[in-house]
Design an enzyme around this catalytic site. Structure first.
Site, short mmCIF file in Angstrom:
data_model
loop_
_atom_site.label_atom_id
_atom_site.label_comp_id
_atom_site.label_asym_id
_atom_site.label_seq_id
_atom_site.Cartn_x
_atom_site.Cartn_y
_atom_site.Cartn_z
CB THR A 63 -4.84 -13.01 -4.87
OG1 THR A 63 -4.66 -13.32 -6.25
CG2 THR A 63 -5.40 -11.62 -4.70
CD GLU A 64 -4.70 -8.59 -0.92
OE1 GLU A 64 -3.90 -8.52 0.03
OE2 GLU A 64 -5.06 -7.59 -1.57
#
Lengths: 383, 398
Positions: free
Chosen positions: B153-154
């Site tokens: 994530t990210e």
């Protein structure tokens, strides 16, 4: 400069603004003579560059936003306000003429001093700057035409009008057809150092929620009580403080009884400036539910104390104060929900408080005075 | 010879409904948590808008470019599970357009956490594994591709996260090419995260990526206007194994509107790059198999967000940490209940809900505001925390 009120006896933002403005202008090297109606208490100059000149004896009734209730209950004016502004104008003109001082420009504040500002300007043949702290449309549910006429005349006659918020500037253009090029926005400031900081761990058993302002329709105290009722339906250990005085007091007392919350509401009455510095720091939340608030200096005062704020969307201060909750003044359910959240979620109070203290540091009166001086210089052609 | 490794991140948050505390306390919430929490109308509206402006036209163009270049133009995508869920709800046409690209064999798909969550930091380590496995299966079944590169994530990355991805069998992992990690070295090489034996880190070349993602339409930028020809020349001047250009897919048509010329830029990019004999395009899965040229040692997690490139966009203040901790603590109960309750718990984990609560000011604050549908972080916090509290009470007050 022509003012109306001056600390310690003040009833609104105009008095604070004039005091802070002349103090900081003086520090910037501006020499100011501030003409005022005779004040109730003793007043003193903050700086050698500032001379305070009080006019009249008891002929001029001070208290622009007083609480004498012989007029309709919602009115913000003492019963004999009619005529006092003209009286002040005549006294100011006579005093200026007699003093023989060479002034570069005339600066007046709100409708109360517009007649004086115009007369002095015509006599001296110098530019006039007008600061509008609030309009008649903000102050009274049913505006007095003769007052709005004076405001309109002032805005159209002054070389430059300073509005205390973008919201007020928009009103001046909308209601009085002011020329947008001649109206600028200079927000009020705050002397944040003066305020006592709120402790994260409150020493009080009850949670305290504060309303502080004149008890008049414009300030929204009724919405405050109605939101209080909704909060108390879900959480009992909360006390609601109503600080201030005003024409709505009897109505608010009855409303608290009617809502069955009179044991949870404390009406504190009027509080002088030096006590105000401490009040915010004891409270867990400050609510400013104003129906119409040109600026709202109290919000900055609460922020300077690190007290989380819920501010009406119809207030000018929200243009500069970003670390606050905002609400429609009529939406008491949302107001109550925000209050309950502040009381239940300590992490938010903490973060908001930290950011507020940082934010207000950038909102000093010094900046207000510097911007005002820039307006003077522009008009006088000084670069 | 340097290979251009482009990958596009595709995500669309499931925005939350406004939940007023007073209404919640008065028992006025819908019985289904999904209906109560997620703003279906708003999400559909945003999804369709972005589909029209970005997903559909960009995929159509990309497909054309792949076909025109006969296999020489290749790139990768990473689609979050939350995005795939919304394709199911509001956009089978969008999913089809990705499927067509997958079928060309020139388009790779990365693995990530299904829920775009910060599960890599949970005390219960299994939840992260489960979410990655869910996503892996979804990509396999919906697009017919078995991912071999992992993107947390990210782009949140650390030695530890790399080791976990390696243990799950991935050959590559995406990381931000921060100065701290590279200490003066070029991002255009593969690096082995310390403590790992096999997995390679693909370091995002953020200056070149942000030239397109952020600066493309900025008239204050001295390189404006950026043409494909100019950009290709910059790439041709780079040395290294791979130039990792990792972009938010919405760069095309959404963050950079069509009027900025972004589609024309993309239209000409492959041919301009391929006109340089020392440039080619490779998918992430191909690049990941090459040999690493050095080691990186990243203890404190990095990410691709904000100037700090750390976790402060999601866990930077007490409000964010309170929500993160509170939601995490409900995991065991949600797991026991399963079904819709478990889905709701997982969808609430999307890092977007924390991103909206960021109070960093300055330039980054503006970026957060751009993405947020709340007036300010405080309003966002109240809403998210109200929902977490409601969820908690549904679980029977954990």
């Amino acid at each position: 400069m022509l003012g109306w009120e001056y600390p310690p006896s003040i009833t609104g933002g105009l008095g604070v603004h004039c005091f802070e403005l002349v103090s900081h202008l003086a520090a910037l090297g501006v020499v100011v003579d501030l003409y005022l109606p005779r004040q109730r208490g003793k007043i003193s100059s903050p700086h050698k560059n500032v001379r305070l000149i009080e006019l009249g004896g008891n002929t001029v009734r001070v208290g622009a936003y007083g609480n004498i209730i012989s007029m309709p209950l919602d009115s913000n004016y003492p019963s004999d306000i009619v005529g006092t502004t003209d009286e002040f104008a005549k006294l100011a003109l006579a005093s200026v003429r007699e003093s023989n001082v060479h002034y570069d420009l005339v600066h007046c504040h709100d409708w109360l001093t517009i007649p004086a500002g115009l007369m002095v300007r015509d006599f001296l043949k110098k530019p006039l700057v007008l600061t509008i702290h609030s309009t008649e449309f903000d102050r009274n549910p049913v505006p007095w035409n003769w007052i709005s006429d004076i405001e309109s005349l002032g805005v159209r006659s002054a070389q430059r009008t300073i509005a205390v918020s973008g919201r007020t500037r928009a009103h001046l253009m909308e209601k009085y057809g002011a020329d947008s090029a001649k109206v600028c926005v200079i927000h009020n400031g705050i002397d944040s150092e003066k305020y006592v900081h709120r402790q994260e761990q409150s020493p009080h058993k009850e949670k305290l929620v504060l309303f502080l302002g004149r008890l008049a329709h414009q300030k929204g105290p009724e919405q405050f009580l109605r939101a209080a009722k909704r909060v108390l339906d879900h959480q009992r250990n909360v006390r609601f403080l109503v600080v201030g005085d005003g024409p709505l007091l009897p109505r608010l007392l009855s409303l608290a009884i009617e809502l069955g919350i009179s044991d949870r509401v404390t009406f504190w009455g009027f509080v002088p400036e030096n006590e105000k510095l401490h009040i915010y720091s004891h409270c867990d939340a400050y609510v400013m539910p104003s129906v119409s608030e040109p600026f709202g200096i109290t919000a900055l005062e609460a922020m300077a104390s690190g007290t989380p704020c819920i501010l009406s969307k119809t207030s000018g201060v929200t243009e500069v104060a970003k670390n606050c909750l905002v609400v429609d003044f009529w939406d008491v359910d949302e107001m109550a929900s925000q209050l309950l959240a502040l009381l239940r979620y300590p992490s938010m109070s903490r973060v908001m408080s930290q950011h507020q203290l940082v934010e207000v540091r950038a909102l000093g009166w010094r900046q207000t005075a510097e911007k005002t001086l820039r307006v003077y210089n522009e008009i006088l052609g000084i670069i | 010879m340097a290979s251009i490794c482009m990958y596009f991140q595709v995500h669309q948050p499931l925005r939350l409904r406004k939940v007023q505390l007073l209404r919640m306390l008065s028992g006025g919430m819908p019985s289904s948590p999904m209906d109560a929490y997620f703003n279906r109308e708003l999400n559909e509206q945003v999804f369709r808008k972005v589909a029209q402006k970005c997903y559909l036209p960009t995929n159509e163009l990309l497909l054309k470019l792949v076909e025109e270049n006969g296999g020489d133009f290749r790139f990768s995508f990473s689609l979050t599970g939350v995005f795939l869920e919304q394709c199911r709800m509001f956009g089978s046409d969008v999913l089809d357009s990705f499927r067509k690209l997958a079928d060309t064999g020139c388009v790779d798909f990365l693995a990530e956490t299904y829920y775009h969550s910060l599960a890599s930091f949970y005390r219960d380590r299994q939840e992260f594994d489960r979410q990655v496995a869910m996503h892996h299966e979804a990509i396999k079944s919906l697009l017919g591709v078995t991912p071999n590169v992992f993107r947390n994530t990210e782009s949140i990355f650390s030695n530890e996260i790399a080791a976990r991805a390696e243990a799950m069998g991935y050959s590559g992992i995406v990381a931000e090419g921060t100065e701290a990690a590279l200490s003066g070295r070029s991002p255009n090489f593969l690096y082995r995260p310390r403590g790992c034996n096999r997995i390679n880190a693909l370091m995002r070349n953020y200056p070149l990526s942000d030239d397109v993602g952020y600066r493309f339409s900025s008239r204050a930028w001295k390189e404006w206007p950026l043409t494909a020809e100019k950009y290709a020349a910059w790439l041709a001047n780079c040395d290294g194994q791979c130039i990792n250009l990792f972009l938010d897919f919405e760069t095309f048509g959404e963050h950079q509107w069509s009027e900025t010329g972004i589609f024309s830029f993309l239209r000409h990019l492959p041919s301009e790059c391929l006109s340089h004999p020392n440039l080619n395009f490779r998918m992430a899965r191909e690049v990941a198999e090459w040999d690493a040229r050095g080691e990186i040692d990243v203890h404190a997690p990095t990410s691709w967000a904000d100037n700090e490139r750390d976790l402060s966009a999601w866990l930077g203040n007490d409000m964010q940490r309170a929500c993160f901790d509170e939601l995490q603590s409900l995991g065991d109960s949600a797991m026991r209940q399963g079904g819709e309750t478990l889905s709701a718990w997982r969808l609430l984990q999307s890092s977007d809900h924390l991103y909206y609560l960021c109070t960093k000011s300055l330039a980054d604050g503006d970026v957060h505001k751009y993405f947020s549908h709340y007036q300010n972080p405080y309003e966002g916090f109240i809403n998210y925390m109200n929902i977490i509290q409601d969820f908690k009470s549904r679980l029977g007050g954990v």
